[in-house]
Motif scaffolding. Structure first.
Motif, PDB file in Angstrom:
ATOM      1  N   ASP A 165      -2.965   0.912  -4.381  1.00  0.00           N
ATOM      2  CA  ASP A 165      -3.027  -0.361  -3.683  1.00  0.00           C
ATOM      3  C   ASP A 165      -2.486  -1.395  -4.652  1.00  0.00           C
ATOM      4  OD1 ASP A 165      -3.633  -2.708  -2.433  1.00  0.00           O
ATOM      5  OD2 ASP A 165      -5.795  -2.522  -2.665  1.00  0.00           O
ATOM      6  N   THR A 221      -4.444   7.327  -4.297  1.00  0.00           N
ATOM      7  CA  THR A 221      -3.747   6.309  -3.515  1.00  0.00           C
ATOM      8  C   THR A 221      -3.522   5.107  -4.411  1.00  0.00           C
ATOM      9  OG1 THR A 221      -5.803   5.344  -2.703  1.00  0.00           O
ATOM     10  CG2 THR A 221      -4.779   7.029  -1.330  1.00  0.00           C
ATOM     11  N   TYR A 230       0.854  -1.188   0.000  1.00  0.00           N
ATOM     12  CA  TYR A 230       0.000   0.000   0.000  1.00  0.00           C
ATOM     13  C   TYR A 230       0.883   1.229   0.000  1.00  0.00           C
ATOM     14  CZ  TYR A 230      -3.508   3.417   1.258  1.00  0.00           C
ATOM     15  OH  TYR A 230      -4.332   4.506   1.239  1.00  0.00           O
TER      16      TYR A 230
END
Length: 163
Positions: A142, A140, A132
């Motif tokens: 992942d 973001t 992560y």
């Protein structure tokens, strides 16, 4: 700073990392099994800090602004579930700003036996075994492709950053 929330139905086996006071940070396994506590220099509000928790096999250390908090410790806990919350644990929510959060599983970024490390002065990047990566923006990453980032409170983005 991250962990499980039992009242929300999170299961056992997750790692929790919690700022307990202005001088104590501890990690434990959700559901029991033990914990490791670190004493740090006094942290004050409205100040950026670089935290690094690193573990090589069973040797674990916490670094605050590049300096190891006490001696490296033994942590043989086997975390059996993915930690689902960042900025929240079963104890409390993180009251400040957070940026450049990277979780690496399967290798260690910093050697826990060192007494100091170099603090990054630029945004973090994905490295080997990154699971992560949260940068200080609305985006973001992942890398596992199986988790979801969800805002479960009044989290907002800000242009404030440490570098």
């Amino acid at each position: 700073m991250f962990g499980a929330n039992a009242s929300a139905g999170d299961g056992n086996g997750m790692m929790n990392l919690i700022v307990s006071s202005s001088t104590v940070i501890f990690s434990d396994k959700n559901g029991g099994g033990g914990s490791v506590s670190y004493t740090t220099p006094t942290m004050t509000a409205n100040t950026w800090y670089h935290f690094a928790l690193t573990r090589n096999s069973t040797t674990e250390a916490l670094f605050l602004n590049g300096t190891r908090a006490g001696a490296a410790q033994t942590n043989a806990l086997n975390y059996t579930a993915a930690t689902t919350r960042i900025g929240m644990s079963y104890v409390r929510s993180w009251p400040g700003q957070m940026t450049n959060f990277r979780a690496v599983v399967g290798s260690f970024v910093y050697d826990p036996t060192l007494t100091s490390i170099t603090v990054p002065n630029a945004p973090l990047t994905s490295i080997a075994n990154t699971k992560y990566l949260m940068l200080g923006a609305s985006v973001t990453t992942d890398s596992s492709g199986t988790n979801t980032v969800t805002n479960t409170g009044s989290v907002t983005t800000s242009t404030s950053k440490p570098f």
